[in-house]
Structures are given as structure tokens and as C-alpha cells.
Design a protein around this motif. Structure first.
Motif, mmCIF file in Angstrom:
data_model
loop_
_atom_site.group_PDB
_atom_site.id
_atom_site.type_symbol
_atom_site.label_atom_id
_atom_site.label_comp_id
_atom_site.label_asym_id
_atom_site.label_seq_id
_atom_site.Cartn_x
_atom_site.Cartn_y
_atom_site.Cartn_z
ATOM 1 N N LEU A 178 0.831 -1.201 0.000
ATOM 2 C CA LEU A 178 0.000 0.000 0.000
ATOM 3 C C LEU A 178 0.862 1.246 0.000
ATOM 4 C CD1 LEU A 178 -2.860 -0.659 2.572
ATOM 5 C CD2 LEU A 178 -3.089 -0.273 0.130
ATOM 6 N N CYS A 179 0.506 2.192 -0.848
ATOM 7 C CA CYS A 179 1.180 3.481 -0.876
ATOM 8 C C CYS A 179 0.776 4.273 0.360
ATOM 9 C CB CYS A 179 0.787 4.236 -2.142
ATOM 10 S SG CYS A 179 1.490 5.888 -2.213
ATOM 11 N N THR A 180 1.740 4.909 1.004
ATOM 12 C CA THR A 180 1.457 5.702 2.192
ATOM 13 C C THR A 180 1.243 7.175 1.866
ATOM 14 O OG1 THR A 180 3.825 6.002 2.600
ATOM 15 C CG2 THR A 180 2.755 4.132 3.691
ATOM 16 N N GLY A 181 1.254 7.531 0.586
ATOM 17 C CA GLY A 181 1.035 8.915 0.181
ATOM 18 C C GLY A 181 -0.383 9.371 0.494
ATOM 19 N N LYS A 182 -0.532 10.616 0.929
ATOM 20 C CA LYS A 182 -1.841 11.148 1.320
ATOM 21 C C LYS A 182 -2.838 11.175 0.169
ATOM 22 C CE LYS A 182 0.164 14.163 4.801
ATOM 23 N NZ LYS A 182 0.411 15.543 5.175
ATOM 24 N N ASP A 183 -2.393 11.550 -1.007
ATOM 25 C CA ASP A 183 -3.302 11.704 -2.135
ATOM 26 C C ASP A 183 -3.327 10.497 -3.067
ATOM 27 O OD1 ASP A 183 -3.960 14.279 -1.282
ATOM 28 O OD2 ASP A 183 -2.240 15.136 -2.350
ATOM 29 N N CYS A 184 -2.479 9.509 -2.843
ATOM 30 C CA CYS A 184 -2.361 8.377 -3.765
ATOM 31 C C CYS A 184 -3.102 7.157 -3.215
ATOM 32 C CB CYS A 184 -0.889 8.064 -4.006
ATOM 33 S SG CYS A 184 -0.601 6.809 -5.248
ATOM 34 N N GLY A 185 -2.497 6.415 -2.318
ATOM 35 C CA GLY A 185 -3.136 5.279 -1.675
ATOM 36 C C GLY A 185 -3.337 4.051 -2.547
ATOM 37 N N ARG A 197 2.667 -10.995 -6.288
ATOM 38 C CA ARG A 197 2.352 -12.302 -6.869
ATOM 39 C C ARG A 197 3.593 -13.184 -6.823
ATOM 40 N NH1 ARG A 197 -0.226 -9.195 -11.628
ATOM 41 N NH2 ARG A 197 -2.245 -8.671 -10.745
ATOM 42 N N ASP A 198 3.453 -14.354 -6.235
ATOM 43 C CA ASP A 198 4.577 -15.296 -6.101
ATOM 44 C C ASP A 198 5.780 -14.623 -5.451
ATOM 45 O OD1 ASP A 198 3.108 -17.349 -7.358
ATOM 46 O OD2 ASP A 198 3.686 -16.601 -9.334
ATOM 47 N N ASP A 199 5.514 -13.837 -4.402
ATOM 48 C CA ASP A 199 6.533 -13.113 -3.627
ATOM 49 C C ASP A 199 7.272 -12.053 -4.440
ATOM 50 O OD1 ASP A 199 5.918 -14.592 -1.360
ATOM 51 O OD2 ASP A 199 7.370 -16.152 -1.867
ATOM 52 N N ILE A 200 6.685 -11.598 -5.550
ATOM 53 C CA ILE A 200 7.282 -10.557 -6.380
ATOM 54 C C ILE A 200 6.334 -9.363 -6.440
ATOM 55 C CG2 ILE A 200 8.127 -9.953 -8.683
ATOM 56 C CD1 ILE A 200 8.679 -12.976 -9.061
ATOM 57 N N PRO A 201 6.754 -8.182 -5.960
ATOM 58 C CA PRO A 201 5.891 -7.003 -6.042
ATOM 59 C C PRO A 201 5.679 -6.582 -7.500
ATOM 60 C CG PRO A 201 7.737 -6.634 -4.552
ATOM 61 C CD PRO A 201 8.006 -7.903 -5.272
ATOM 62 N N VAL A 202 4.435 -6.351 -7.873
ATOM 63 C CA VAL A 202 4.100 -5.889 -9.219
ATOM 64 C C VAL A 202 3.847 -4.387 -9.115
ATOM 65 C CG1 VAL A 202 2.552 -6.155 -11.190
ATOM 66 C CG2 VAL A 202 3.094 -8.132 -9.752
ATOM 67 N N LEU A 203 4.882 -3.600 -9.350
ATOM 68 C CA LEU A 203 4.807 -2.154 -9.158
ATOM 69 C C LEU A 203 4.481 -1.442 -10.468
ATOM 70 C CD1 LEU A 203 7.775 -1.656 -6.689
ATOM 71 C CD2 LEU A 203 5.343 -1.854 -6.189
ATOM 72 N N LEU A 204 3.360 -1.809 -11.041
ATOM 73 C CA LEU A 204 2.859 -1.176 -12.251
ATOM 74 C C LEU A 204 1.577 -0.450 -11.907
ATOM 75 C CD1 LEU A 204 3.318 -4.202 -14.666
ATOM 76 C CD2 LEU A 204 4.787 -2.195 -14.493
ATOM 77 N N VAL A 205 1.492 0.815 -12.267
ATOM 78 C CA VAL A 205 0.304 1.613 -11.948
ATOM 79 C C VAL A 205 -0.939 0.990 -12.590
ATOM 80 C CG1 VAL A 205 -0.762 3.887 -12.188
ATOM 81 C CG2 VAL A 205 1.664 3.704 -11.664
ATOM 82 N N ASP A 206 -0.798 0.399 -13.768
ATOM 83 C CA ASP A 206 -1.927 -0.237 -14.438
ATOM 84 C C ASP A 206 -2.436 -1.475 -13.700
ATOM 85 O OD1 ASP A 206 -1.828 1.660 -16.402
ATOM 86 O OD2 ASP A 206 -0.714 0.415 -17.812
ATOM 87 N N GLU A 207 -1.599 -2.114 -12.888
ATOM 88 C CA GLU A 207 -1.977 -3.310 -12.130
ATOM 89 C C GLU A 207 -2.486 -2.950 -10.721
ATOM 90 O OE1 GLU A 207 -1.833 -6.704 -12.916
ATOM 91 O OE2 GLU A 207 -1.454 -6.106 -14.984
ATOM 92 N N ALA A 208 -2.283 -1.723 -10.290
ATOM 93 C CA ALA A 208 -2.671 -1.303 -8.936
ATOM 94 C C ALA A 208 -4.176 -1.083 -8.853
ATOM 95 C CB ALA A 208 -1.936 -0.022 -8.566
ATOM 96 N N ARG A 209 -4.680 -1.170 -7.631
ATOM 97 C CA ARG A 209 -6.093 -0.873 -7.404
ATOM 98 C C ARG A 209 -6.179 0.232 -6.355
ATOM 99 N NH1 ARG A 209 -8.448 -2.549 -2.900
ATOM 100 N NH2 ARG A 209 -7.253 -3.893 -1.537
ATOM 101 N N ARG A 210 -7.269 0.946 -6.396
ATOM 102 C CA ARG A 210 -7.511 1.985 -5.409
ATOM 103 C C ARG A 210 -8.391 1.371 -4.311
ATOM 104 N NH1 ARG A 210 -5.841 6.865 -5.353
ATOM 105 N NH2 ARG A 210 -5.384 6.825 -7.560
ATOM 106 N N PRO A 211 -7.857 1.201 -3.091
ATOM 107 C CA PRO A 211 -8.651 0.592 -2.019
ATOM 108 C C PRO A 211 -9.900 1.405 -1.703
ATOM 109 C CG PRO A 211 -6.349 0.738 -1.393
ATOM 110 C CD PRO A 211 -6.523 1.520 -2.667
ATOM 111 N N ALA A 212 -10.930 0.702 -1.304
ATOM 112 C CA ALA A 212 -12.213 1.357 -0.987
ATOM 113 C C ALA A 212 -12.176 2.075 0.321
ATOM 114 C CB ALA A 212 -13.320 0.333 -0.968
#
Length: 66
Positions: free
Chosen positions: A38-45, A51-66
Motif C-alpha cells: 500500500l502506498c502511504t502517500g496522502k493523495d495516492c493510496g 504475486r509469487d513473492d514478487i511485487p508488481v509495481l505497475l500503476v496499471d496493475e494497482a487498485r484503489r482501495p475502498a
């Protein structure tokens, strides 16, 4: 398996460059049942999947938590 502390210290959100924090499968939504960073940025989040212990740091793969 949790990410190594040293790796987590150097990772940053690709969208806003804020630090990331790891969440367990229990904390993530019932649909996702996989760990996330999870991003700790105030405006981002954005939540990035791990996946398989590998962080997928692609903005297109990220979700905005509810």
C-alpha cells in the motif's frame, strides 16, 4: 512469505514516490486474498499486488482501495 525489510525500505510508489507498506492477505479485501503493498502517500493510496513473492509495481496493475 513477507518481503525482506531491506527490500521494503527501498521500494517506493511508482505514481507518487511515497514509501510503501506491506499488508497481509487477512488485511486485503476478501476478493484479493493475496498480499499487497500500500502506498502511504496522502493523495495516492494505490495498492500494488504481490504475486509469487514478487511485487508488481505497475500503476496499471494497482487498485484503489475502498
Amino acid at each position: 512469505m513477507p518481503l525482506e525489510a531491506g527490500l521494503l525500505e527501498i521500494l517506493a510508489c511508482p505514481a507518487c514516490h511515497a514509501p510503501l507498506k506491506e499488508t497481509s492477505a487477512k488485511e486485503s479485501s476478501a476478493e484479493e486474498q493475496q498480499p499487497e503493498l500500500l502506498c502511504t502517500g496522502k493523495d495516492c493510496g494505490l495498492a500494488y499486488p504481490v504475486r509469487d513473492d514478487i511485487p508488481v509495481l505497475l500503476v496499471d496493475e494497482a487498485r484503489r482501495p475502498a
